[in-house]
Design a protein around this motif. Structure first.
Motif, mmCIF file in Angstrom:
data_model
loop_
_atom_site.group_PDB
_atom_site.id
_atom_site.type_symbol
_atom_site.label_atom_id
_atom_site.label_comp_id
_atom_site.label_asym_id
_atom_site.label_seq_id
_atom_site.Cartn_x
_atom_site.Cartn_y
_atom_site.Cartn_z
ATOM 1 N N GLN A 103 0.817 -1.205 0.000
ATOM 2 C CA GLN A 103 0.000 0.000 0.000
ATOM 3 C C GLN A 103 0.859 1.266 0.000
ATOM 4 O OE1 GLN A 103 -3.058 -0.181 3.114
ATOM 5 N NE2 GLN A 103 -3.048 -2.398 2.923
ATOM 6 N N ALA A 104 2.042 1.191 0.594
ATOM 7 C CA ALA A 104 2.916 2.363 0.674
ATOM 8 C C ALA A 104 3.762 2.563 -0.575
ATOM 9 C CB ALA A 104 3.824 2.240 1.898
ATOM 10 N N GLY A 105 3.825 1.545 -1.455
ATOM 11 C CA GLY A 105 4.542 1.720 -2.712
ATOM 12 C C GLY A 105 5.667 0.748 -2.991
ATOM 13 N N ALA A 106 5.777 -0.326 -2.216
ATOM 14 C CA ALA A 106 6.826 -1.316 -2.448
ATOM 15 C C ALA A 106 6.549 -2.147 -3.695
ATOM 16 C CB ALA A 106 6.946 -2.240 -1.240
ATOM 17 N N ASP A 107 7.618 -2.613 -4.329
ATOM 18 C CA ASP A 107 7.504 -3.503 -5.488
ATOM 19 C C ASP A 107 7.654 -4.969 -5.093
ATOM 20 O OD1 ASP A 107 7.432 -1.492 -7.764
ATOM 21 O OD2 ASP A 107 9.298 -0.901 -6.768
ATOM 22 N N TYR A 108 8.501 -5.214 -4.102
ATOM 23 C CA TYR A 108 8.783 -6.571 -3.643
ATOM 24 C C TYR A 108 8.965 -6.539 -2.128
ATOM 25 C CZ TYR A 108 10.214 -7.109 -8.553
ATOM 26 O OH TYR A 108 10.257 -7.104 -9.924
ATOM 27 N N ALA A 109 8.813 -7.701 -1.508
ATOM 28 C CA ALA A 109 9.128 -7.854 -0.093
ATOM 29 C C ALA A 109 10.381 -8.711 0.048
ATOM 30 C CB ALA A 109 7.959 -8.493 0.655
ATOM 31 N N LEU A 110 11.017 -8.592 1.193
ATOM 32 C CA LEU A 110 12.183 -9.401 1.553
ATOM 33 C C LEU A 110 11.871 -10.033 2.900
ATOM 34 C CD1 LEU A 110 15.234 -10.110 0.935
ATOM 35 C CD2 LEU A 110 15.809 -8.097 2.320
ATOM 36 N N VAL A 111 11.936 -11.369 2.983
ATOM 37 C CA VAL A 111 11.413 -12.055 4.170
ATOM 38 C C VAL A 111 12.464 -12.963 4.794
ATOM 39 C CG1 VAL A 111 9.609 -13.575 5.059
ATOM 40 C CG2 VAL A 111 9.072 -11.979 3.205
ATOM 41 N N LEU A 112 12.814 -12.647 6.045
ATOM 42 C CA LEU A 112 13.673 -13.514 6.847
ATOM 43 C C LEU A 112 12.867 -14.704 7.375
ATOM 44 C CD1 LEU A 112 15.459 -10.874 9.091
ATOM 45 C CD2 LEU A 112 16.668 -12.484 7.614
ATOM 46 N N PRO A 113 13.535 -15.806 7.685
ATOM 47 C CA PRO A 113 12.823 -16.885 8.383
ATOM 48 C C PRO A 113 12.553 -16.467 9.820
ATOM 49 C CG PRO A 113 15.156 -17.399 8.232
ATOM 50 C CD PRO A 113 14.941 -16.152 7.416
ATOM 51 N N PRO A 114 11.485 -16.954 10.433
ATOM 52 C CA PRO A 114 11.220 -16.637 11.846
ATOM 53 C C PRO A 114 12.294 -17.276 12.719
ATOM 54 C CG PRO A 114 9.754 -18.362 11.091
ATOM 55 C CD PRO A 114 10.515 -17.906 9.880
ATOM 56 N N ALA A 115 12.735 -16.549 13.764
ATOM 57 C CA ALA A 115 13.865 -17.065 14.539
ATOM 58 C C ALA A 115 13.722 -16.878 16.041
ATOM 59 C CB ALA A 115 15.156 -16.385 14.065
ATOM 60 N N TYR A 116 12.575 -16.388 16.507
ATOM 61 C CA TYR A 116 12.435 -16.147 17.950
ATOM 62 C C TYR A 116 12.554 -17.455 18.731
ATOM 63 C CZ TYR A 116 10.679 -14.357 22.362
ATOM 64 O OH TYR A 116 10.550 -14.005 23.689
ATOM 65 N N TRP A 117 11.802 -18.473 18.312
ATOM 66 C CA TRP A 117 11.930 -19.801 18.915
ATOM 67 C C TRP A 117 12.833 -20.647 18.005
ATOM 68 C CZ3 TRP A 117 7.039 -17.371 19.274
ATOM 69 C CH2 TRP A 117 6.622 -17.108 20.583
ATOM 70 N N ALA A 118 14.103 -20.331 18.035
ATOM 71 C CA ALA A 118 15.031 -20.937 17.080
ATOM 72 C C ALA A 118 15.053 -22.461 17.165
ATOM 73 C CB ALA A 118 16.435 -20.379 17.298
ATOM 74 N N ALA A 119 14.968 -22.987 18.364
ATOM 75 C CA ALA A 119 15.037 -24.442 18.523
ATOM 76 C C ALA A 119 13.873 -25.150 17.843
ATOM 77 C CB ALA A 119 15.075 -24.807 20.001
ATOM 78 N N ALA A 120 12.739 -24.469 17.719
ATOM 79 C CA ALA A 120 11.564 -25.065 17.079
ATOM 80 C C ALA A 120 11.556 -24.870 15.569
ATOM 81 C CB ALA A 120 10.291 -24.465 17.671
ATOM 82 N N MET A 121 12.478 -24.042 15.067
ATOM 83 C CA MET A 121 12.480 -23.723 13.633
ATOM 84 C C MET A 121 13.294 -24.754 12.857
ATOM 85 S SD MET A 121 10.500 -21.116 13.325
ATOM 86 C CE MET A 121 9.556 -21.777 14.701
ATOM 87 N N THR A 122 12.756 -25.957 12.766
ATOM 88 C CA THR A 122 13.385 -27.006 11.968
ATOM 89 C C THR A 122 13.310 -26.631 10.489
ATOM 90 O OG1 THR A 122 11.328 -28.223 11.676
ATOM 91 C CG2 THR A 122 12.639 -28.726 13.657
ATOM 92 N N PRO A 123 14.109 -27.261 9.632
ATOM 93 C CA PRO A 123 14.009 -26.960 8.199
ATOM 94 C C PRO A 123 12.587 -27.098 7.661
ATOM 95 C CG PRO A 123 16.007 -28.192 8.618
ATOM 96 C CD PRO A 123 15.256 -28.148 9.923
ATOM 97 N N ALA A 124 11.847 -28.097 8.125
ATOM 98 C CA ALA A 124 10.466 -28.287 7.650
ATOM 99 C C ALA A 124 9.572 -27.137 8.106
ATOM 100 C CB ALA A 124 9.921 -29.617 8.146
ATOM 101 N N VAL A 125 9.740 -26.679 9.336
ATOM 102 C CA VAL A 125 8.925 -25.573 9.845
ATOM 103 C C VAL A 125 9.219 -24.294 9.068
ATOM 104 C CG1 VAL A 125 8.543 -24.054 11.832
ATOM 105 C CG2 VAL A 125 8.623 -26.535 12.153
ATOM 106 N N VAL A 126 10.483 -24.044 8.814
ATOM 107 C CA VAL A 126 10.864 -22.847 8.055
ATOM 108 C C VAL A 126 10.297 -22.900 6.641
ATOM 109 C CG1 VAL A 126 12.814 -21.606 7.043
ATOM 110 C CG2 VAL A 126 12.929 -22.369 9.424
ATOM 111 N N GLU A 127 10.379 -24.058 6.017
ATOM 112 C CA GLU A 127 9.844 -24.207 4.658
ATOM 113 C C GLU A 127 8.328 -24.000 4.653
ATOM 114 O OE1 GLU A 127 10.645 -27.322 0.990
ATOM 115 O OE2 GLU A 127 12.000 -27.321 2.726
#
Length: 318
Positions: A103-127
């Protein structure tokens, strides 16, 4: 009209300038965007790591995007793309940030994987996270792989390739700040180059990244010397490999120096040598100045700034 990947070229992960009271310095923000566009960059990356994204609220994020898009349009730099950091700890918040960025005028987004609960962020969860975001995102986006700011989470080339193939037109690129050129090569060789943009994420491996298939570069040092990065791409495109290697060496030395001074240091260098902004970061990052930097840091930076002045004069921007 089909959604396309970001155009090939140099992208500056823009720093966010603040006033003494830590409010947004709108004047410096506009000056900085103008200098980047005049330097020949293909786009700007807003609210990434260098933009202090975790320190900005929703209203400030939208303000920065609108301000820069409007200013670039007024200056007739309408083709300069805006990629906006929208990573968050949940799918829901990520989607909200993407919607607000669009809405503000971006063309693309850039998205990091979630990392707050790093131990729970298995490769499958991130995917699964990226698939869920892609299913509802209002903008095409790039996967941002930067283990240093995500508790060591490192997305594999296999995962990036699977995600891109499963979400054509939604996941259109990746930024690999991890520095893994083998990963960059594998991603580039496995996906259609006209549909997916794999970016090297630092100046110090820009030329090796181009060899491996990078769609240009997204590099913090471009905040200081955008035209010099554009020159390296020109040399690469012209097949002038020896000249490109020499320029890459100077960029690598400057990038190594810049990494020692942090985000506020980037802003302090811009302030000292280009006359706008201040070396102010939002707490706890704090502030810095040129006076606090050693000769070992300033030497390589001053060397590359002299080159920047030369290339800017050649392009008629100085």
């Amino acid at each position: 009209m089909p959604i396309s990947k970001p155009p090939f070229g140099v992208y500056t992960p823009l720093v966010t300038f603040f006033n003494e009271d830590e409010s947004i310095d709108v004047v410096a923000t506009k000056q900085h965007a103008k200098r980047m566009a005049e330097g020949g960059v293909a786009g700007l990356v807003l609210q990434g790591s260098n933009g202090e994204a975790p320190h900005l609220d929703h209203g400030e994020r939208a303000q920065i995007i609108r301000t820069i898009r409007s200013h670039l349009n007024e200056l007739r730099f309408t083709k300069v793309k805006l990629i906006v950091g929208c990573g968050a700890a949940s799918v829901r918040e990520t989607l909200t940030l993407i919607s607000e960025a669009r809405q503000a005028g971006a063309d693309y987004a850039l998205v990091l994987p979630p990392a707050y609960w790093a131990a729970a962020m298995t490769p499958a969860v991130v995917e699964n996270f990226f698939n869920a975001v892609a299913a509802e995102a209002e903008l095409p986006f790039l996967i941002y792989n930067f283990p240093a700011v995500t508790s060591g989470i490192d997305i594999s080339s296999d995962a990036i390739i699977r995600l891109a193939k499963a979400n054509p037109g939604k996941i259109v690129g990746c930024k690999l700040t991890c520095g893994n050129l083998g990963k960059l090569q594998r991603v580039w060789s496995s996906l259609p180059e006209d549909e997916f943009a794999a970016f090297a994420g630092k100046s110090d491996f820009m030329l090796p990244g181009l060899v491996a298939g990078s769609n240009g570069v997204i590099a913090a040092l471009a905040n200081i010397v955008p035209a010099t990065h554009v020159k390296l791409i020109q040399l690469w495109n012209e097949g002038k490999l020896q000249e490109a290697r020499q320029l890459q060496s100077r960029l690598s030395n400057a990038d190594g120096a810049l990494q020692k001074v942090g985000v506020a240091g980037v802003k302090a260098v811009v302030s000292r040598y280009f006359g706008y902004g201040r070396g102010i970061g939002r707490r706890p990052l704090g502030n810095t100045s040129i006076d606090a930097m050693s000769k070992d840091v300033l030497g390589p930076l001053e060397d590359i700034i002299r080159l920047e002045e030369k290339y800017a004069r050649q392009s008629g921007k100085l």
